[in-house]
Design an enzyme around this catalytic site. Sequence first.
Site, short mmCIF file in Angstrom:
data_model
loop_
_atom_site.label_atom_id
_atom_site.label_comp_id
_atom_site.label_asym_id
_atom_site.label_seq_id
_atom_site.Cartn_x
_atom_site.Cartn_y
_atom_site.Cartn_z
N CYS B 71 0.85 -1.20 0.00
CA CYS B 71 0.00 0.00 0.00
C CYS B 71 0.89 1.25 0.00
CB CYS B 71 -0.97 -0.06 1.18
SG CYS B 71 -2.40 1.03 0.98
N HIS B 191 -3.66 -5.78 0.81
CA HIS B 191 -3.10 -6.05 2.14
C HIS B 191 -3.19 -7.53 2.50
CE1 HIS B 191 -2.63 -1.89 3.55
NE2 HIS B 191 -3.68 -1.61 2.80
N GLU B 193 -1.53 -8.99 4.62
CA GLU B 193 -1.33 -9.14 6.07
C GLU B 193 -2.64 -9.06 6.85
OE1 GLU B 193 -0.73 -6.42 4.36
OE2 GLU B 193 -1.09 -4.60 5.55
#
Lengths: 736, 218
Positions: B71, B191, B193
């Site tokens: 990002c 993302h 994660e």
Amino acid sequence: MSAKAQRTVDEALAREFGLTAEEYGNVLSIMGRTPSFTELGIFSVMWSEHCSYKSSRAYLKTLPTTAPWVIHGPGENAGVVDIGNGLAAIFKMESHNHPSFIEPYQGAATGVGGILRDVFTMGARPVANLNALRFGDPNNPQTRRIVDGVVRGVGGYGNCVGVPTVGGEINFHPAYDGNPLVNAMTVGVARQDRIFLSAAAGVGNPVIYVGSRTGRDGIHGATMSSSEFDEDALAKRPTVQVGDPFVEKLLIEACLELMATDAIVAIQDMGAAGLTSSAVEMAGKGGVGIDLDLDNVPQRERGMTAYEMMLSESQERMLIVLRPDRTEQARAIFDKWELDFAVIGHLTDTGNIVIRHKGAVEAEIPLAPLADQAPVYHRPTAPAQKPQPMEPIIDPVGVEQALIRLIGCPDLASRAWVYNQYDSTVGGQTVRRPGAADAAIIKVEDTEIGLALTTDCTPRYCRANAKLGGAQAVAEAWRNITATGARPLAVTDNLNFGSPEKPEVMGQFVDAIAGMGEACRALDFPVVSGNVSLYNETRAPDGTSQSILPTPAIGGLGVLENVRQAVGLEMPEGCDVMLLGETKGQLGQSIWLREILGAQDGEPPELDLAAERRNGDFVRGLILDGTIVACHDVADGGVLVAVTEMVMAGQAGCVLDAPQSGMRPEAFWFGEDQSRYIVAVRDGQALATLAAKAGVPCRRLGRSGGEGLTLPSGSTISKARLLAVHSEFFPRLMDR
Amino acid sequence: MAIALRGVSGHAPAMVWHRDTALPEGLDLVVLPGGFSYGDYLRCGAMAAHAPIMAAIRDFAARGGHILGVCNGFQILTETQLLPGALLRNAALRFLSQDCWLRVERNDTPFTRHWAKGDVYRTPMAHGDGNYIAEAETIRMLEDTGRVAFRYVAENGRLDAGDPQLNPNGSMNAIAGVFSENLRICGMMPHPEDLVDPLMGGEDGKPLFTGLVEALVG
């Protein structure tokens, strides 16, 4: 206004500042002389409706605010409740209605920023934002501009500070055409032994200013929020503040870093009425005096007067009282985060606030009477107009057509267009995202604790019956939390009403509070923080003014010891789909009545708080023991809309039985009887047995499975069609 | 990001301050996480690209170090020119926070070794400026040399860069992530994660991290 242009202080000026003749008389008697321009400014903002709660205070005191798990109720920057493991949830909801009409982006953005500060001021790391929004008629050309700006503003601020926006609600109604409601809620988590309060203490202790510099924005914002809009509302744009979310992010981190030390005696954000209210409230609560030298205030513009600095509502600023030996340690932390840090004064034993600027004393006011003699009004009330009785109903469209119209209508259509502009997963603790459960579920980092968060209010019920509507808003928040398996702990309220100077509006306000109080007591769901927003009126060019629908928005918080036990709307295949709670088929004030027959008639559905509690406690117990695997409360649109929402939220469809109800189909499927849940269980018969023992009405609705929603008529609506109809409204309104 | 790294690797990552001028010794991986550095008030990542620590990160890259940028981290890597291209405002001109589907374009890198080529995985995205763009020549070079890491596709792997449902931010060739020439730097907008724990809705992003642990530590 420059110092030179400052006018003579007299009653006429006081009136311009929003003080009545009587209030100005009190100012004169407290001061024993004519106040200075700056002093008058301070009185006028501290005694504004926004800061003094002068029309509402007497009634707010009737609300229940205590429970064994409440650590701090109203009176601090936010409410604090025990969530276990030595941790506390700190939360509050606050309005930014007037600024959001004038300048939707900045109005909404700074609303989010302000409520975040109320929460981290107390030592909590913000973990979630929610927002309750009310807009005008979708067909009003203004509405699109306001929705666009508000949604961008909420997202622009929340996304940048890195706090997930996880829930909220939206309604449309023409009564909000010239006065949208933007109610922002923040929830934070702190250690119970690290909660910071605002009462100043320690004569001689330094008073520190941190954060953004002070400019001329937002001067008299609190006064603007305490009066009705007129035709010139948009000319008030200069009173709207401008947000800087990146500075807010730095401020959160710097304050939390400082809070990990023992340097802070007291801390408060500069919200409405800026430096004035923070200094007055901190010193006043602590029973000390405060001496400020404005020459040391970090300033963004040249030539600002004492009046301007004291009344500025520039954002992202905090006032801190430090232990004197910790000043340099604190300065180093704010230097690291590249934020302004200035010693602007100290505490005294005089009991006065003294404002110095360029060697002159610009204001000297005794704090005790400024607080104690703030006006309190018991304004006259009058009963509100009763809704028309319901006419006999002829269903012109049938169940299937009605369902399609309902799930596509502005109040029930998918909000994905909105929440997809809000980062709901940042931080990595979002267990149930918007739309996945009746309340958003956030995991508390490094624990197994879950927080269930919701905002609720049904303004059309409140208009028809403010007392019942106030109680229903509380009950619905309680129900939404319960439907996830969480134990409801407490609420924050955001009471949005029209002008308290209209007796019928004041009557609505008093009634709504009475209803809220009843529900809060019956459900052990106390109010721990809140905000009142009055004068939500729009004046038409012909001089008439229209009040908003009474809108007591409730922000609810619940806790799960084990967040893994939470359930959402998504049903597994092959479950019995059961309805818990009594169905009478009440269509008064229902969405069906409004959308299908164009009527807003009848009494809202009854609310039996004992049944509410019994049904909810029953459902929660069965969620926690794993019996109930999916759950949704029945709200706007009734049973059929609720089942359809469960189908749209997951993979499994649902095949419905014909109801053995003896009532008309539209009453059964779309009636909005309260205190009901739809649950998916493996064994419906076993649930029915348990429910009978608990005294909870229970009936089978059908079975989960298949590709779409199969109605009792045998007709199946595919999931793709449901989703297409459901998601049409917002893009059509906004992306054209 | 720190939670995901700790969860998958079992080690808490060292946090480095932007005004530091040196990285800790013995690093396996540098991660530039998401966020809004300097509020994104200027071009996203443009200010952070000049942060004091970036000189040390360039050195780390020059020595063949592995870097993941997600990002805002990806935007910073393009601004420092450690990765080619740039990220424009999303085609819809709105911030988009939603799940998307990514197709793995090659699996012979430390970032993608726990997937098969052509695998499609779900991951949240949350950005206002993720519309990948580069000169035609650069795009051709990236395609010809296999430096596209991930593309936005349909759940079944179908690619249609012109369909805003499938390629939500309007990226050229639906590019969601790219590699450096030595395949040791990877930048991506979504993302992974945020999807490494079934409790949060799935583990679709986990192979990226388990693969990195195996390649760089194991």
